[in-house]
Structures are given as C-alpha cells and as structure tokens.
Design a protein around this motif. Sequence first.
Motif, PDB file in Angstrom:
ATOM      1  N   PHE A 160      61.683  29.144 -47.849  1.00  0.00           N
ATOM      2  CA  PHE A 160      60.861  28.487 -46.833  1.00  0.00           C
ATOM      3  C   PHE A 160      59.652  27.812 -47.486  1.00  0.00           C
ATOM      4  CE2 PHE A 160      57.117  28.564 -44.135  1.00  0.00           C
ATOM      5  CZ  PHE A 160      57.550  27.906 -43.001  1.00  0.00           C
ATOM      6  N   GLN A 161      58.879  28.575 -48.248  1.00  0.00           N
ATOM      7  CA  GLN A 161      57.691  28.009 -48.909  1.00  0.00           C
ATOM      8  C   GLN A 161      58.064  26.949 -49.937  1.00  0.00           C
ATOM      9  OE1 GLN A 161      54.501  28.238 -48.272  1.00  0.00           O
ATOM     10  NE2 GLN A 161      54.832  29.668 -46.604  1.00  0.00           N
ATOM     11  N   GLN A 162      59.167  27.155 -50.609  1.00  0.00           N
ATOM     12  CA  GLN A 162      59.579  26.220 -51.654  1.00  0.00           C
ATOM     13  C   GLN A 162      59.955  24.856 -51.081  1.00  0.00           C
ATOM     14  OE1 GLN A 162      62.797  27.702 -54.044  1.00  0.00           O
ATOM     15  NE2 GLN A 162      62.809  25.915 -55.378  1.00  0.00           N
ATOM     16  N   TYR A 163      60.576  24.834 -49.908  1.00  0.00           N
ATOM     17  CA  TYR A 163      61.114  23.572 -49.387  1.00  0.00           C
ATOM     18  C   TYR A 163      60.358  22.983 -48.206  1.00  0.00           C
ATOM     19  CZ  TYR A 163      64.902  24.253 -52.612  1.00  0.00           C
ATOM     20  OH  TYR A 163      65.611  24.421 -53.769  1.00  0.00           O
ATOM     21  N   ILE A 164      59.289  23.645 -47.749  1.00  0.00           N
ATOM     22  CA  ILE A 164      58.534  23.039 -46.657  1.00  0.00           C
ATOM     23  C   ILE A 164      57.723  21.846 -47.163  1.00  0.00           C
ATOM     24  CG2 ILE A 164      56.439  24.465 -46.754  1.00  0.00           C
ATOM     25  CD1 ILE A 164      56.719  24.511 -43.584  1.00  0.00           C
ATOM     26  N   GLY A 165      57.378  21.875 -48.435  1.00  0.00           N
ATOM     27  CA  GLY A 165      56.714  20.738 -49.067  1.00  0.00           C
ATOM     28  C   GLY A 165      55.494  20.270 -48.292  1.00  0.00           C
ATOM     29  N   GLY A 166      55.383  18.945 -48.147  1.00  0.00           N
ATOM     30  CA  GLY A 166      54.250  18.356 -47.453  1.00  0.00           C
ATOM     31  C   GLY A 166      54.415  18.302 -45.946  1.00  0.00           C
ATOM     32  N   ASP A 167      55.448  18.959 -45.427  1.00  0.00           N
ATOM     33  CA  ASP A 167      55.727  18.892 -43.992  1.00  0.00           C
ATOM     34  C   ASP A 167      55.145  20.077 -43.214  1.00  0.00           C
ATOM     35  OD1 ASP A 167      57.142  16.516 -44.343  1.00  0.00           O
ATOM     36  OD2 ASP A 167      58.996  17.588 -44.789  1.00  0.00           O
ATOM     37  N   GLY A 168      54.351  20.895 -43.873  1.00  0.00           N
ATOM     38  CA  GLY A 168      53.814  22.094 -43.233  1.00  0.00           C
ATOM     39  C   GLY A 168      52.972  21.824 -42.003  1.00  0.00           C
ATOM     40  N   ASP A 169      52.147  20.778 -42.041  1.00  0.00           N
ATOM     41  CA  ASP A 169      51.292  20.480 -40.882  1.00  0.00           C
ATOM     42  C   ASP A 169      52.125  20.089 -39.663  1.00  0.00           C
ATOM     43  OD1 ASP A 169      49.020  21.030 -42.344  1.00  0.00           O
ATOM     44  OD2 ASP A 169      48.543  18.928 -42.747  1.00  0.00           O
ATOM     45  N   GLU A 170      53.156  19.296 -39.882  1.00  0.00           N
ATOM     46  CA  GLU A 170      54.013  18.882 -38.761  1.00  0.00           C
ATOM     47  C   GLU A 170      54.836  20.058 -38.249  1.00  0.00           C
ATOM     48  OE1 GLU A 170      53.755  15.897 -37.247  1.00  0.00           O
ATOM     49  OE2 GLU A 170      52.076  15.702 -38.633  1.00  0.00           O
ATOM     50  N   TRP A 171      55.312  20.910 -39.163  1.00  0.00           N
ATOM     51  CA  TRP A 171      56.026  22.130 -38.783  1.00  0.00           C
ATOM     52  C   TRP A 171      55.123  22.994 -37.892  1.00  0.00           C
ATOM     53  CZ3 TRP A 171      54.585  27.160 -39.758  1.00  0.00           C
ATOM     54  CH2 TRP A 171      55.545  28.148 -39.531  1.00  0.00           C
ATOM     55  N   TYR A 172      53.879  23.158 -38.331  1.00  0.00           N
ATOM     56  CA  TYR A 172      52.906  23.967 -37.596  1.00  0.00           C
ATOM     57  C   TYR A 172      52.735  23.449 -36.165  1.00  0.00           C
ATOM     58  CZ  TYR A 172      48.311  25.699 -36.155  1.00  0.00           C
ATOM     59  OH  TYR A 172      47.279  26.251 -35.447  1.00  0.00           O
ATOM     60  N   LYS A 173      52.626  22.134 -36.003  1.00  0.00           N
ATOM     61  CA  LYS A 173      52.429  21.559 -34.671  1.00  0.00           C
ATOM     62  C   LYS A 173      53.577  21.918 -33.733  1.00  0.00           C
ATOM     63  CE  LYS A 173      49.759  17.574 -36.300  1.00  0.00           C
ATOM     64  NZ  LYS A 173      49.805  16.120 -36.537  1.00  0.00           N
ATOM     65  N   VAL A 174      54.807  21.873 -34.236  1.00  0.00           N
ATOM     66  CA  VAL A 174      55.977  22.198 -33.412  1.00  0.00           C
ATOM     67  C   VAL A 174      55.944  23.668 -32.995  1.00  0.00           C
ATOM     68  CG1 VAL A 174      58.503  22.422 -33.434  1.00  0.00           C
ATOM     69  CG2 VAL A 174      57.424  20.371 -34.373  1.00  0.00           C
ATOM     70  N   LEU A 175      55.665  24.562 -33.954  1.00  0.00           N
ATOM     71  CA  LEU A 175      55.649  25.999 -33.649  1.00  0.00           C
ATOM     72  C   LEU A 175      54.461  26.377 -32.767  1.00  0.00           C
ATOM     73  CD1 LEU A 175      57.711  28.199 -34.705  1.00  0.00           C
ATOM     74  CD2 LEU A 175      57.879  25.970 -35.787  1.00  0.00           C
TER      75      LEU A 175
END
Length: 197
Positions: A27-42
Amino acid sequence: MGKIIISENITLDGVNQDEGFKHTGWFQQYIGGDGDEWYKVLFAEAQHAKALLLGRHTDEYFGSRWNSRTDEYANLLNGLPKYVVSSTLGDPVWVNSTILRGPLLAEVSKLKQEIEGDVVVYGSGQLARTLIENDLADELRLIVFPVVLGVGQRLFSDLGDKRRVSLIEAKGIGENLGYVRYEIGAHENVRGTAELL
C-alpha cells in the motif's frame, strides 16, 4: 435499513492483504503521489458512514494506530460506532467498539435492521468474504492499486459461487489509482454487468 459497504484497497490482481507476507507494505509502496486524492475519497466515505463493521485483526490493527490520533479524519473514525465480529476477543481495541459474539449471519442481519445508513467494512478480508458469500454485503468500493503481486490473500478467494455485480461508479484517483463501486447481487438473481469469480 442499513447497507453493508465493503471498502478495500486492492491490487490489480485482487490482493487486499498488506501484512504478514512477502509483499508486506505494498500500500505505502504504490500509493505514490496519489495519497492526498486517496485521502479525500476515504474521508468523504467516512463522513457518510453510520458505523464500522470489523473483524478482530482489523480492530486490533486500526485501534492500535488510531486511538491516539486527533486529526480531523481520526476524530471522525474514532467517533463512529464500531462493531467487531469475534468469538475470542476479550475487549475491543478501537474506541467506541462493541463485540458481536453471536452467530455472524444473525448478528449482521440484526445490525442491518437497526442502523439506518452505511455500515462500512474496512480490511477484515475473511469477514468481507463471508458477508459476500452469504448475500449480506450490498456494495463494493474498491481502490485499485497499479500493481500485480501474484501472491497474497485476495478479496474474492473461495466465495463458493458466482455473484453478479452492477457498476455504480468508476473513476481515476490521482494519476495511478482506480476507484470502482459495484452493487452486489445475490448469486445470479439480479441484473448485472460483471461476475465476481
């Protein structure tokens, strides 16, 4: 009546396990620079949730990491009522948790009757599979990561039979993550556009 939502981070080949095997930490290895957008969805999902439904290991995992946090997302999750399915757990780890010790299918059916709105299942792979297999899960929300692991526990392993699903939503998250929502049908008895194998 409540709606059981299974919300998972998965790899392209359906692995939802992130600990205890050779690819721990994908999860941490492949979330890359998309963490902020992932956070918004969750975060948006958590704002609409009325409760969380968890297995014992997920309660222990989340509770040990979230109980002491005080940011906006943690306050939201920590404040939600949680129901932990376990016949062996003495006390739940995560705050605001109740243990469901009775027969799983009866307990979850009762929960669906008592809670009006979304009851979200995070992690809890075995529980999620049991809910799908017994036609108690209503919707899948999957964040698909751009990796094929080849090994690991898969969300759809050993379901016992096919299930029809109907696409509700599909979109990209950031540059590399996919997000899909499916309504889950009971076996072959509803309309659908894809089958869980």
